[in-house]
Design a protein around this motif. Structure first.
Motif, PDB file in Angstrom:
ATOM      1  N   GLN A 127      57.816  39.413  41.970  1.00 13.59           N
ATOM      2  CA  GLN A 127      56.359  39.556  41.995  1.00 13.59           C
ATOM      3  C   GLN A 127      55.925  40.461  43.143  1.00 13.59           C
ATOM      4  O   GLN A 127      55.063  41.330  42.984  1.00 13.59           O
ATOM      5  CB  GLN A 127      55.697  38.187  42.170  1.00 13.59           C
ATOM      6  CG  GLN A 127      55.795  37.243  40.994  1.00 13.59           C
ATOM      7  CD  GLN A 127      55.039  35.948  41.283  1.00 13.59           C
ATOM      8  OE1 GLN A 127      53.829  35.958  41.506  1.00 13.59           O
ATOM      9  NE2 GLN A 127      55.750  34.832  41.313  1.00 13.59           N
ATOM     10  N   ASP A 130      56.928  44.107  42.325  1.00 14.67           N
ATOM     11  CA  ASP A 130      56.090  44.630  41.237  1.00 14.67           C
ATOM     12  C   ASP A 130      54.672  44.932  41.717  1.00 14.67           C
ATOM     13  O   ASP A 130      54.029  45.871  41.237  1.00 14.67           O
ATOM     14  CB  ASP A 130      56.041  43.636  40.075  1.00 14.67           C
ATOM     15  CG  ASP A 130      57.346  43.563  39.299  1.00 14.67           C
ATOM     16  OD1 ASP A 130      58.217  44.431  39.513  1.00 14.67           O
ATOM     17  OD2 ASP A 130      57.496  42.625  38.478  1.00 14.67           O
ATOM     18  N   TYR A 131      54.207  44.137  42.673  1.00 14.60           N
ATOM     19  CA  TYR A 131      52.847  44.319  43.178  1.00 14.60           C
ATOM     20  C   TYR A 131      52.775  45.447  44.199  1.00 14.60           C
ATOM     21  O   TYR A 131      51.692  45.949  44.521  1.00 14.60           O
ATOM     22  CB  TYR A 131      52.355  43.007  43.812  1.00 14.60           C
ATOM     23  CG  TYR A 131      50.862  42.831  43.773  1.00 14.60           C
ATOM     24  CD1 TYR A 131      50.051  43.257  44.821  1.00 14.60           C
ATOM     25  CD2 TYR A 131      50.235  42.250  42.673  1.00 14.60           C
ATOM     26  CE1 TYR A 131      48.673  43.107  44.785  1.00 14.60           C
ATOM     27  CE2 TYR A 131      48.865  42.088  42.614  1.00 14.60           C
ATOM     28  CZ  TYR A 131      48.088  42.524  43.681  1.00 14.60           C
ATOM     29  OH  TYR A 131      46.729  42.379  43.621  1.00 14.60           O
TER      30      TYR A 131
END
Length: 204
Positions: A127, A130-131
């Protein structure tokens, strides 16, 4: 210094945080009695680590239960029988149910591979990548009802290198988990953690 604290560890996998915590407790000669390692996974490497340390183990095998309710009821029964002062979830991959959390108010500690409240739940490292965040890290917190909620005890931040893969980031974060989880356990066992609303004050 208060009385000797009784600790139960929960783990589902490799047990590296468990190992780091036990080594720290023994090196620092903390006033701690490690009662058991409890696992939901009969193949967890953490069980072999516990045996190496001479720590009792108990398996409540999640996969053998047809009812999640029955599993969580048995888990609570097993842990309650040890009468722990502190429960440390380190790589335990189940969400503890409200009955369990309510049975041990502010006595359950968890380590999570993100800077909570960012990226709770599974795959926190993915996460974060990806962010596109520039800083990641890990958190030790008390467990309240919900996923990775509860007052934050300690955090450690690390800068993400642009070339890092998810595996490389995970290993970098894990190294910091091995530092802050044992320290959080020590602070608890020395009665240096005070909860005010949802904040944790570390006493001198």
């Amino acid at each position: 210094m208060g009385k000797t604290k009784r600790i139960v560890f929960l783990a589902s996998g490799r047990g590296s945080n468990f190992s780091a915590s036990v080594e720290y407790i023994r090196k620092k000669k903390l006033k701690v009695e490690i009662l058991a390692l409890v696992s939901d996974n009969p193949d967890a490497k953490a069980l072999a680590i516990a045996e190496k340390f001479g720590i009792p183990t108990k398996v409540v095998p999640y996969s053998s239960y047809s009812s999640k309710l029955d599993y969580h009821r048995d888990l609570l029964r097993v842990v309650e029988a040890f009468r722990p002062d502190l429960i440390v979830a380190c790589g335990y991959m189940r969400i503890l149910k409200p009955d369990f959390v309510q049975s041990f108010p502010n006595q359950i500690m968890n380590v999570h591979p993100s800077l909570l409240p960012a990226f709770p739940g599974l795959d926190s490292q993915k996460q974060a990548l990806d962010y596109g965040v520039k800083v990641a890290g890990c958190t030790v917190h008390f467990v309240w009802e919900g996923v990775d909620t509860g007052p934050i005890i300690l955090q450690k931040a690390i800068a993400i290198r642009p070339e890092w893969t998810e595996k490389e980031l995970s290993l970098a974060i894990l190294k910091e988990e091995h530092e802050i989880l044992p320290l959080a356990i020590q602070l608890f066992c020395e009665d240096k953690l005070k909860i005010k609303e949802r904040k944790v004050e570390i006493l001198k």
